[in-house]
Scaffold this motif. Structure first.
Motif, mmCIF file in Angstrom:
data_model
loop_
_atom_site.group_PDB
_atom_site.id
_atom_site.type_symbol
_atom_site.label_atom_id
_atom_site.label_comp_id
_atom_site.label_asym_id
_atom_site.label_seq_id
_atom_site.Cartn_x
_atom_site.Cartn_y
_atom_site.Cartn_z
ATOM 1 N N ASN A 78 0.802 -1.233 0.000
ATOM 2 C CA ASN A 78 0.000 0.000 0.000
ATOM 3 C C ASN A 78 0.828 1.274 0.000
ATOM 4 N N CYS A 79 1.653 1.378 -1.010
ATOM 5 C CA CYS A 79 2.405 2.597 -1.202
ATOM 6 C C CYS A 79 1.499 3.549 -1.964
ATOM 7 N N GLN A 80 1.143 4.684 -1.341
ATOM 8 C CA GLN A 80 0.288 5.581 -2.123
ATOM 9 C C GLN A 80 1.157 6.456 -3.014
ATOM 10 N N ASN A 81 0.606 6.822 -4.145
ATOM 11 C CA ASN A 81 1.353 7.658 -5.068
ATOM 12 C C ASN A 81 1.343 9.102 -4.565
ATOM 13 N N PRO A 82 2.511 9.624 -4.169
ATOM 14 C CA PRO A 82 2.517 10.973 -3.582
ATOM 15 C C PRO A 82 2.055 12.036 -4.571
ATOM 16 N N GLN A 83 2.191 11.735 -5.849
ATOM 17 C CA GLN A 83 1.809 12.724 -6.856
ATOM 18 C C GLN A 83 0.328 13.092 -6.724
ATOM 19 N N LEU A 84 -0.470 12.130 -6.247
ATOM 20 C CA LEU A 84 -1.910 12.383 -6.136
ATOM 21 C C LEU A 84 -2.224 13.458 -5.090
ATOM 22 N N SER A 85 -1.412 13.496 -4.035
ATOM 23 C CA SER A 85 -1.723 14.480 -2.996
ATOM 24 C C SER A 85 -0.686 15.589 -2.926
ATOM 25 N N ILE A 86 0.149 15.680 -3.955
ATOM 26 C CA ILE A 86 1.249 16.642 -3.890
ATOM 27 C C ILE A 86 0.719 18.075 -3.766
ATOM 28 N N ALA A 87 -0.424 18.349 -4.385
ATOM 29 C CA ALA A 87 -0.965 19.711 -4.348
ATOM 30 C C ALA A 87 -1.257 20.126 -2.918
ATOM 31 N N ARG A 88 -1.486 19.149 -2.052
ATOM 32 C CA ARG A 88 -1.753 19.492 -0.655
ATOM 33 C C ARG A 88 -0.475 19.830 0.109
ATOM 34 N N GLY A 89 0.650 19.670 -0.560
ATOM 35 C CA GLY A 89 1.916 20.101 0.035
ATOM 36 C C GLY A 89 2.144 21.594 -0.170
ATOM 37 N N ARG A 90 1.188 22.226 -0.794
ATOM 38 C CA ARG A 90 1.301 23.667 -1.054
ATOM 39 C C ARG A 90 0.983 24.454 0.215
ATOM 40 N N LEU A 91 1.793 25.462 0.502
ATOM 41 C CA LEU A 91 1.535 26.284 1.686
ATOM 42 C C LEU A 91 0.986 27.653 1.298
ATOM 43 N N ILE A 92 1.342 28.122 0.110
ATOM 44 C CA ILE A 92 0.915 29.452 -0.323
ATOM 45 C C ILE A 92 0.017 29.285 -1.548
ATOM 46 N N PRO A 93 -1.197 29.829 -1.514
ATOM 47 C CA PRO A 93 -2.108 29.637 -2.639
ATOM 48 C C PRO A 93 -1.542 30.200 -3.942
ATOM 49 N N LYS A 94 -1.832 29.497 -5.005
ATOM 50 C CA LYS A 94 -1.276 29.872 -6.293
ATOM 51 C C LYS A 94 -1.843 31.201 -6.775
ATOM 52 N N ASP A 95 -3.086 31.479 -6.367
ATOM 53 C CA ASP A 95 -3.761 32.641 -6.951
ATOM 54 C C ASP A 95 -3.552 33.945 -6.178
ATOM 55 N N LEU A 96 -2.499 34.027 -5.389
ATOM 56 C CA LEU A 96 -2.194 35.320 -4.767
ATOM 57 C C LEU A 96 -2.015 36.365 -5.864
ATOM 58 N N THR A 97 -2.452 37.595 -5.601
ATOM 59 C CA THR A 97 -2.222 38.660 -6.588
ATOM 60 C C THR A 97 -0.750 39.043 -6.559
ATOM 61 N N GLY A 98 -0.322 39.734 -7.608
ATOM 62 C CA GLY A 98 1.069 40.185 -7.691
ATOM 63 C C GLY A 98 1.512 40.916 -6.430
ATOM 64 N N PRO A 99 0.768 41.963 -6.026
ATOM 65 C CA PRO A 99 1.194 42.705 -4.827
ATOM 66 C C PRO A 99 1.221 41.827 -3.569
ATOM 67 N N GLN A 100 0.291 40.884 -3.462
ATOM 68 C CA GLN A 100 0.305 39.989 -2.288
ATOM 69 C C GLN A 100 1.576 39.146 -2.268
ATOM 70 N N LYS A 101 1.947 38.661 -3.449
ATOM 71 C CA LYS A 101 3.164 37.846 -3.524
ATOM 72 C C LYS A 101 4.381 38.670 -3.130
#
Ligand code: SF4
Lengths: 468, 223
Positions: free
Chosen positions: B20-43
């Motif tokens: 039962n090795c789970q494929n980490p690629q499936l949950s890799i997006a949950r390794g994100r700490l900063i949302p992708k959709d931050l605006t330019g000034p927020q970033k």
């Protein structure tokens, strides 16, 4: 004469050294605090630990194909790949690279794997000088000590100790403060960075898909050794690989946070072979087995997930008292208690797993969820199955088992114990005992067992003690 | 290729696969700490905060004139300065970066840096960045023969000139960008820099400037 082992005696003398445990306590407490603070940013830490575990397991579960892919890509990038089955082979390959290029002086960044294989000594015997460039490693190299912690190698030394070492070894004449001492080391080592023709580092993670690997340092010495000399050699344990660069990103998030309480180390180098006219012209990489393939085949394979963050050492109540020096190898603390018997063989490290209270703090903190305490218990079990205990243990354990199984024998033994101890006691306390029982009274007094056992009191009075 | 170590591993994994090795690629997006959709000034804001917290200095500037003034402020007289990535900077600034340096400093042209005595004698290195990461407050350098990698290491102090569109939110955005970059340009060497060089190896006391630069100034050109 009773045969006790060196590890046991060193444990006792380390415990007696109050200044050592004071140093360890304050440093490790800070290290834990920093980790906890920065890990709050992770939100659901459990989720990150699961992910990191899955990333490591994923690579281990296809280690053969990851390594093939990695080496093919790295070779395509111009890296010379060398395989070593044993420490000896790895050392020989290193010496040969140096000798083929007339190198007599090597700058090296902190790397546990080179400690594991005893590289510095091997090269020294071949008249090749290795200069440690991480400040902590540099200090202990001058003092001829072993690292006392896998991340904080000079944690056992005070500023005054370091001042003394620098005075004796590099003619230091400045004041005894960390800032001036660091400046002196910088100056000394800059000349070495300038002149050394070869650099060596360990590898934090290798990435299969891109054939690249990372070196993480805070001081910048990892950048120097891998970029300045004309020849650069990386040495990696064969398990230190991840499949994909996204996986690397997640592990870098974990390593910095769990090792030193940083979001990421100050410098993370990504190396993937020589580039035209910039940086080293020869890039080599040794991939080392040294017992790892046997661990992969064993019930202890989970330890191969380890990312060497040191968090388990920082929380360990035993490590906090004894430090890392007395372990019979370069790894220490909970991860060392598992790794050393596996790497050195049970015979050489059978007592190491015994230096554990089984409190489970290490397992709780480990970023890749290695069940360290369970493994330590299992290793003890293996040692006793293999009948490795001393003669006393061999005789006493079956007798103990018999006694404890029989209520009659048990209560008789209790009575005999009281009778035997009575003459040695003074106002209800035994302060001295001979031989093995003396190990107890050496550190604390033993209360004389009560006249009547709790059980018999209950029987006599018909009920348990009542609340007042 | 016949390799005994790989053969042994393959054999082991065949007999004893990981269950039962789970494929980490499936949950890799949950390794994100900063949302992708931050605006330019927020970033930019997050990047600056985090860079400062790991010991860098951050300056927000509007135009080349402001840059010139800032450089004059940071670079005091007589400093020996090199610029790596000058061509790329020139393209973005539409101006030669060397022309923006204060007159009192000594500019060391890149070709002289082959000489170690020049290289190890630098006071200040000015570079552009390939990328920056808001999550960690880091800049990423991509070096090649036109952008000597040691310049930003041997100097006592490092000045980076950065544009907001170079800032990505999370380490995971950095890895996707890097993946593409490595494919198109395999000849670069990459370094993630997250602050000045530091150590705490003596009694856990923080000391800045061990082997690398003791100061990192990040200039964000917000025009
Ligand atoms: S066993 Fe876990 S906590 Fe200990 S060093 Fe390895 S990864 Fe870190």
């Amino acid at each position: 004469m009773l045969k006790t082992d060196k590890f046991y005696h060193s444990t006792v003398s380390s415990c007696d050294d109050d200044s050592l445990s004071l140093k360890l306590f304050s440093a490790l407490d800070r290290q834990c605090q920093k980790r906890e603070d920065i890990c709050q940013e992770l939100g659901d830490i459990e989720h990150f630990r699961e992910l990191a575990k899955a990333i490591r397991n994923n690579a281990l579960s296809k280690l053969d194909s990851c390594l093939s892919q990695f080496t093919a890509k790295a070779q395509e990038n111009g890296v010379n790949i060398h395989w070593a089955q044993t420490s000896q082979q790895a050392c020989k390959i290193t010496a040969k690279i140096a000798q083929d290029n007339n190198v007599t002086e090597i700058v090296k960044s902190k790397s546990m794997i080179t400690e594991e294989i005893g590289l510095n000594q091997f090269l020294k015997d071949q008249a090749i000088e290795v200069i440690e460039t991480d400040l902590g490693e540099f200090i202990i190299q001058l003092a001829d000590h072993k690292p006392s912690h896998i991340v904080l190698p000079a944690i056992h030394l005070s500023t005054d100790d370091v001042t003394k070492i620098f005075q004796d070894k590099i003619g230091y004449d400045g004041p005894p403060d960390p800032e001036s001492l660091t400046k002196a080391a910088r100056k000394y080592l800059r000349d070495k960075f300038k002149s050394a023709k070869m650099g060596i580092s360990g590898v934090n993670f290798a990435v299969a898909e891109q054939g690249l690997w990372t070196i993480c340092t805070n001081e910048g010495n990892g950048r120097y050794v891998s970029n300045k000399p004309d020849i650069y050699l990386g040495i990696m344990g064969m398990e230190r690989i991840v499949e994909d660069i996204d996986h690397l990103s997640v592990l870098l998030k974990m390593l910095g946070r769990f090792a030193t309480g940083q979001r990421i180390t100050q410098y993370t180098n990504l190396t993937h072979g020589p580039c035209a006219k910039d940086g080293p012209s020869q890039v080599h990489l040794i991939i080392l087995d040294n017992g790892r393939s046997d661990i992969l085949a064993s019930k202890y394979r989970d330890i191969l997930r380890c990312i060497r963050c040191g968090a388990c050492l920082n929380v360990c109540p035993v490590f906090r008292n004894i430090g890392g020096h007395i372990f019979p190898g370069c790894y220490s603390g909970p991860m060392g208690s598992v790794l050393l018997p596996l790497l050195l063989g049970m015979e050489k490290a059978k007592n190491v797993p015994k230096a554990c209270t089984l409190c489970g703090k290490c397992t709780e903190v480990c970023p890749v969820k290695i069940p360290l305490d369970e493994m330590i218990l299992e290793l003890r079990n293996d040692a006793s199955q293999a009948k490795m205990g001393g003669i006393i243990e061999k005789l006493s354990m079956p007798i103990g088992a018999k006694v404890m199984q029989s209520p009659f024998l048990f209560s008789t033994a209790q009575k005999l114990m009281r009778l035997g101890l009575k003459p040695l006691s003074k106002s209800g306390w035994v302060k001295w005992l001979p031989s093995i029982p003396g190990r107890w009274t050496k550190v604390k007094d033993l209360p004389l067992p009560a006249k009547h056992s709790y059980q018999s009191e209950i029987k006599r009075k018909g009920s348990g003690p009542k609340d007042e | 290729m016949n390799n005994p170590i790989i053969d042994k591993i393959a054999n082991t994994l065949k007999i004893k696969p990981f269950d039962n090795c789970q494929n980490p690629q499936l949950s890799i997006a949950r390794g994100r700490l900063i949302p992708k959709d931050l605006t330019g000034p927020q970033k930019t804001e997050l990047f600056s905060q985090r860079a400062i917290s790991s010991g860098s200095k951050v300056h927000h500037l509007k135009d080349n004139q402001a840059l010139k003034e800032k450089l004059a402020e940071i670079i005091t007289a007589d400093k020996r300065i090199a610029i790596a990535g000058g061509q790329r900077l020139k393209a973005r600034l539409s101006d030669d970066p060397a022309a923006l340096l204060p007159e009192t400093c000594q500019y060391i042209p890149a070709k002289k840096l082959d000489d170690d005595s020049e290289l190890f004698n630098l006071n200040i290195a000015i570079t552009d960045a390939h990328l920056a990461i808001a999550e960690t407050g880091s800049i990423v350098l991509a070096s090649d023969e036109n952008y000597p990698r040691l310049t930003s290491l041997t100097a006592q102090s490092h000045i980076v000139i950065l544009w907001p569109d170079q800032i990505v939110a999370d380490m995971l955005d950095f890895s996707s960008a890097l993946k593409e970059q490595i494919e198109t340009n395999p000849n670069h060497s990459y370094t993630i820099i997250s602050g000045p060089s530091k150590t705490a190896d003596i009694e856990m006391k923080l000391v800045i400037g061990v082997h690398g630069p003791g100061q990192l100034d990040i200039i964000i050109m917000e025009s």
